[in-house]
Design an enzyme around this catalytic site. Sequence first.
Site, PDB file in Angstrom:
ATOM      1  N   GLU A 135       0.855  -1.196   0.000  1.00 21.11           N
ATOM      2  CA  GLU A 135       0.000   0.000   0.000  1.00 21.11           C
ATOM      3  C   GLU A 135       0.886   1.238   0.000  1.00 21.11           C
ATOM      4  O   GLU A 135       2.091   1.143   0.240  1.00 21.11           O
ATOM      5  CB  GLU A 135      -0.901  -0.030   1.239  1.00 21.11           C
ATOM      6  N   GLY A 139       4.752  -1.317   3.310  1.00 20.44           N
ATOM      7  CA  GLY A 139       5.574  -2.121   2.422  1.00 20.44           C
ATOM      8  C   GLY A 139       5.965  -3.430   3.072  1.00 20.44           C
ATOM      9  O   GLY A 139       5.229  -4.416   3.004  1.00 20.44           O
ATOM     10  N   ILE A 165       1.427  -2.576  -7.444  1.00 19.16           N
ATOM     11  CA  ILE A 165       0.973  -3.953  -7.665  1.00 19.16           C
ATOM     12  C   ILE A 165       1.400  -4.407  -9.060  1.00 19.16           C
ATOM     13  O   ILE A 165       0.921  -3.888 -10.073  1.00 19.16           O
ATOM     14  CB  ILE A 165      -0.563  -4.069  -7.505  1.00 19.16           C
ATOM     15  N   THR A 166       2.309  -5.382  -9.079  1.00 18.40           N
ATOM     16  CA  THR A 166       2.751  -5.930 -10.362  1.00 18.40           C
ATOM     17  C   THR A 166       1.564  -6.599 -11.051  1.00 18.40           C
ATOM     18  O   THR A 166       0.838  -7.376 -10.426  1.00 18.40           O
ATOM     19  CB  THR A 166       3.887  -6.957 -10.145  1.00 18.40           C
ATOM     20  N   ARG A 272      35.188  -6.803 -29.791  1.00 17.41           N
ATOM     21  CA  ARG A 272      35.716  -5.449 -29.684  1.00 17.41           C
ATOM     22  C   ARG A 272      37.248  -5.453 -29.571  1.00 17.41           C
ATOM     23  O   ARG A 272      37.804  -6.196 -28.765  1.00 17.41           O
ATOM     24  CB  ARG A 272      35.113  -4.799 -28.421  1.00 17.41           C
ATOM     25  N   GLN A 341      29.632  -1.862 -18.075  1.00 21.71           N
ATOM     26  CA  GLN A 341      30.964  -1.251 -18.060  1.00 21.71           C
ATOM     27  C   GLN A 341      31.824  -1.800 -19.196  1.00 21.71           C
ATOM     28  O   GLN A 341      32.537  -1.055 -19.860  1.00 21.71           O
ATOM     29  CB  GLN A 341      31.634  -1.527 -16.699  1.00 21.71           C
ATOM     30  N   GLY A 344      31.352  -0.109 -22.481  1.00 20.26           N
ATOM     31  CA  GLY A 344      31.706   1.296 -22.629  1.00 20.26           C
ATOM     32  C   GLY A 344      30.480   2.139 -22.949  1.00 20.26           C
ATOM     33  O   GLY A 344      29.389   1.881 -22.431  1.00 20.26           O
ATOM     34  N   GLU A 368       9.474  -8.625  -3.691  1.00 20.93           N
ATOM     35  CA  GLU A 368       9.439  -9.931  -3.001  1.00 20.93           C
ATOM     36  C   GLU A 368      10.380  -9.945  -1.797  1.00 20.93           C
ATOM     37  O   GLU A 368      11.071 -10.927  -1.536  1.00 20.93           O
ATOM     38  CB  GLU A 368       9.802 -11.059  -3.976  1.00 20.93           C
ATOM     39  N   THR A 370      12.673  -6.749   0.322  1.00 21.80           N
ATOM     40  CA  THR A 370      13.887  -5.982   0.030  1.00 21.80           C
ATOM     41  C   THR A 370      15.107  -6.751   0.531  1.00 21.80           C
ATOM     42  O   THR A 370      15.006  -7.640   1.376  1.00 21.80           O
ATOM     43  CB  THR A 370      13.864  -4.616   0.730  1.00 21.80           C
TER      44      THR A 370
END
Lengths: 388, 84
Positions: A135, A139, A165-166, A272, A341, A344, A368, A370
């Site tokens: 809500e 949480g 809400i997923t 690369r 990273q 680049g 689901e 933290t």
Amino acid sequence: MNIAAEVTSAQAEARAHWQAVAQAEVAPFARQIDREAAVPEAVMAALREAGAFASGFPEAFGGPAGAQGDPVGAALAHGALHEALGRASASVQGVLNVHHMGGSALARWGSAAQKAHWGPLLTSGATRCAIAITEPEVGSDATAVRTRAEVDGDGWVVSGEKAWITCGASADLFVLIAASAAGPVALLLPREAPGLSIAPIPDMLGCRGYAMARLILEDVRLPGEALLGKPGFGVSHVAATGLESGRHNLAWGCVGLAEACRQAALSHVQRRAQFGEKIAEFQLVQQLIARMSTEIHAARLMCRSAAVARGQRAMTAAKEATMAKYFASTMVGRVAKDAQQLHGAAGIGPKTPLEMYFRDARIMEVIEGTTQILEVMIARFSYQEGPA
Amino acid sequence: MQDKAIKDQISEFMAQAFSGAVIAHDQDIFEAGFGNSMFAMQLVNFVEVTFGIEVDSDDLDIDNFRSIDRVAALVQRKRAVAAA
């Protein structure tokens, strides 16, 4: 236990099957899903056709044939689905995840009539499920929800607001957690219930295909049969069942997303060239590749161990799912950053998926449970175990 | 399985869950502050796996889980129904 050696031919077949489905039917749409913040119906139809919506459910509920006789194999196959989806599109993995979270709570705590009605609908994918706990002001402390469910004759009247809400904007059925005079309750809330309005939340950082939304409930009347479990057990048992499923699924999804990052990185560094040689030959590049390869392998082994424990209904299953989600969700953040990273400037531009992976990875430590809440839980599990 | 054996197993499980605390068979674990949300599902899984019963939504009554005695009574009841 040598988890890596325990792959049977059936499990290998399941992994190959879900990888093929996800790469053919989901991956080509990943950037579109991110751009449009919606999963195309064609993707959902393909997943329905492949049986993805049934995965992870008990056979008696409509889950995969053979799940009852081989629960470990079924748990590993379900993990393989979520790894494959995570690699193809973290958004789609999340859609199937919340479907299984709400559905597994229903399969576990539903009455015989509820299971008979909803089982075929959920496992076929005809009805898409989600779970509504969070809500605006609540949480991690789910027992403190403010959405209120009052007994009204034979039924319930529910008012309040759910947030973040997923699949709030796309699901057909919600397992809704509310407060009642008898403690937390879980109620089955159909999308078309009068008094329910849905407000999509745009511009999310990542996993934009989650179709996040707020649910606003104004005197929503639900029949008595909407009650899932018993009053007082909505969080401790019903929501907890869904959350444990969610941690298990998401851990696998993180492994898949990390693998997508790693594959992109491997391809890039071997193509690369700088200073006259492939950047793959540079030792500092090798350090990043070594670290991500090792961490992904470790997370995958943790997921396999968690799936075996889940299938065996071992007492360690909840702890292992928690630890797997904790490690995998932090791991994917590191891997996405390192993969970016290695690319680049290309990694932060619009022409590679790296920037999407990076944004999607950030979501994993929030949902689901933290990272910090999971740390508390893992510490409590550890205190239960020792000192020996 | 005898009632005492069932209670001993539940007692052992709770002692482990509560860091070795000694719990009387009739002690209310929730009043004593032992119960928490993490433990609630652990207890359900424990009785299902250990005693071969299925805890369903009809069994979700706090009185069924309040003490070692009450959990043992639930187990005995479910086993009697299953055997009938």
